[in-house]
Motif scaffolding. Sequence first.
Motif, PDB file in Angstrom:
ATOM      1  N   GLY A 119      29.910   9.612  26.518  1.00 52.45           N
ATOM      2  CA  GLY A 119      29.387   8.614  25.597  1.00 52.45           C
ATOM      3  C   GLY A 119      27.938   8.865  25.237  1.00 52.45           C
ATOM      4  O   GLY A 119      27.215   9.562  25.951  1.00 52.45           O
ATOM      5  N   SER A 120      27.541   8.280  24.128  1.00 42.20           N
ATOM      6  CA  SER A 120      26.163   8.390  23.652  1.00 42.20           C
ATOM      7  C   SER A 120      25.322   7.241  24.199  1.00 42.20           C
ATOM      8  O   SER A 120      25.764   6.084  24.218  1.00 42.20           O
ATOM      9  N   ASP A 121      24.125   7.556  24.646  1.00 47.14           N
ATOM     10  CA  ASP A 121      23.173   6.565  25.163  1.00 47.14           C
ATOM     11  C   ASP A 121      22.067   6.380  24.130  1.00 47.14           C
ATOM     12  O   ASP A 121      21.267   7.291  23.903  1.00 47.14           O
ATOM     13  N   SER A 122      22.020   5.208  23.508  1.00 52.05           N
ATOM     14  CA  SER A 122      21.010   4.973  22.469  1.00 52.05           C
ATOM     15  C   SER A 122      19.593   5.030  23.014  1.00 52.05           C
ATOM     16  O   SER A 122      18.644   5.289  22.264  1.00 52.05           O
ATOM     17  N   VAL A 157      32.247  13.184  21.556  1.00 49.61           N
ATOM     18  CA  VAL A 157      31.726  11.838  21.778  1.00 49.61           C
ATOM     19  C   VAL A 157      32.891  10.874  22.003  1.00 49.61           C
ATOM     20  O   VAL A 157      33.825  10.816  21.190  1.00 49.61           O
ATOM     21  N   VAL A 186      30.061   5.001  21.662  1.00 47.37           N
ATOM     22  CA  VAL A 186      28.664   4.777  21.280  1.00 47.37           C
ATOM     23  C   VAL A 186      28.201   3.522  22.008  1.00 47.37           C
ATOM     24  O   VAL A 186      28.775   2.439  21.815  1.00 47.37           O
ATOM     25  N   THR A 187      27.202   3.662  22.873  1.00 52.12           N
ATOM     26  CA  THR A 187      26.707   2.503  23.609  1.00 52.12           C
ATOM     27  C   THR A 187      25.488   1.904  22.926  1.00 52.12           C
ATOM     28  O   THR A 187      24.725   2.600  22.252  1.00 52.12           O
ATOM     29  N   PHE A 234      29.446  -1.540  23.836  1.00 51.33           N
ATOM     30  CA  PHE A 234      29.793  -0.180  23.427  1.00 51.33           C
ATOM     31  C   PHE A 234      31.007  -0.201  22.512  1.00 51.33           C
ATOM     32  O   PHE A 234      31.807  -1.134  22.527  1.00 51.33           O
ATOM     33  N   VAL A 275      35.270   5.521  20.502  1.00 53.80           N
ATOM     34  CA  VAL A 275      35.732   6.428  19.458  1.00 53.80           C
ATOM     35  C   VAL A 275      37.254   6.505  19.578  1.00 53.80           C
ATOM     36  O   VAL A 275      37.783   6.574  20.693  1.00 53.80           O
TER      37      VAL A 275
END
Length: 276
Positions: free
Chosen positions: A21-24, A48, A51-52, A62, A65
């Motif tokens: 996952g993506s970490d903003s 990916v 999206v968090t 979150f 996807v």
Amino acid sequence: MSFLPLAQPGSTPLRVLTIAGSDSGGGAGIQADMRTIALLGVHACVAVTAVTVQNTLGVKSFHEVPDDVVAGQIEAVVTDIGVQAAKTGMLASSSIIEAVARTWRELDLTVPLVVDPVCASMHGDPLLAASALDSLRSQLFPIATLVTPNLDEVKLLVDIDVVDPESQRAAAEALHGLGPRWALVKGGHLRSSQRSSDLLYDGEEFYEFDAERLPTGNDHGGGDTLAAATACALAHGYQMPDAVAFGKRWVTECLRAAYPLGGGHGPVSPLFRLGS
């Protein structure tokens, strides 16, 4: 510390795929993986999974996807670019876990797969639905080369509270019984110990990796970083105990170089490499 050999300028470097996952906030997840992979001279490919919405104070929410898109990313990378190792991080749901495992089998992949079974953030925010734990155990662990849970994840996965070396061994045995070739029980969360001791098990032998416990609250992304560094070492052909030893040394130096950020936990930092 000694680093992995770099590719010659203009030549194709080794490739590692991170499925996570993506970490903003940029401290963990794919962002942490890519920092380590790049600074170790390896090309990072990504699939990916989620999206968090998070910062140094925690995960607010979150968005997953779609599982077919996750599978498609893996297939697109593997069938064109090729990879020498892969790792997983936040997989978010049963459907994504099953899609990753199914795609791995359909592509008949034999490269090392490091599974970091991310179940919750360091703040305790859930990053994996409880119903997905069964999928993690039954679908992903049997194809994993190495699993790298922390002590909170060990409790969720095999219901063992690790409080001492004896229970750490029992946890490693229980995890190995779920199917991975190697199980690493990380001891970083065992605050009662003056050292940080990780235990690796292959079904026959135990290997212990000990390091000083560094006094920092800036440890966001430590698990991702250790798993990514280990995957890079495996891509270079290291045997598992040597790869884990490298990952342990790498994350220890990243903890030493960690920096404050925002109002919560800052990230571990591989940027120490730039001064080497």
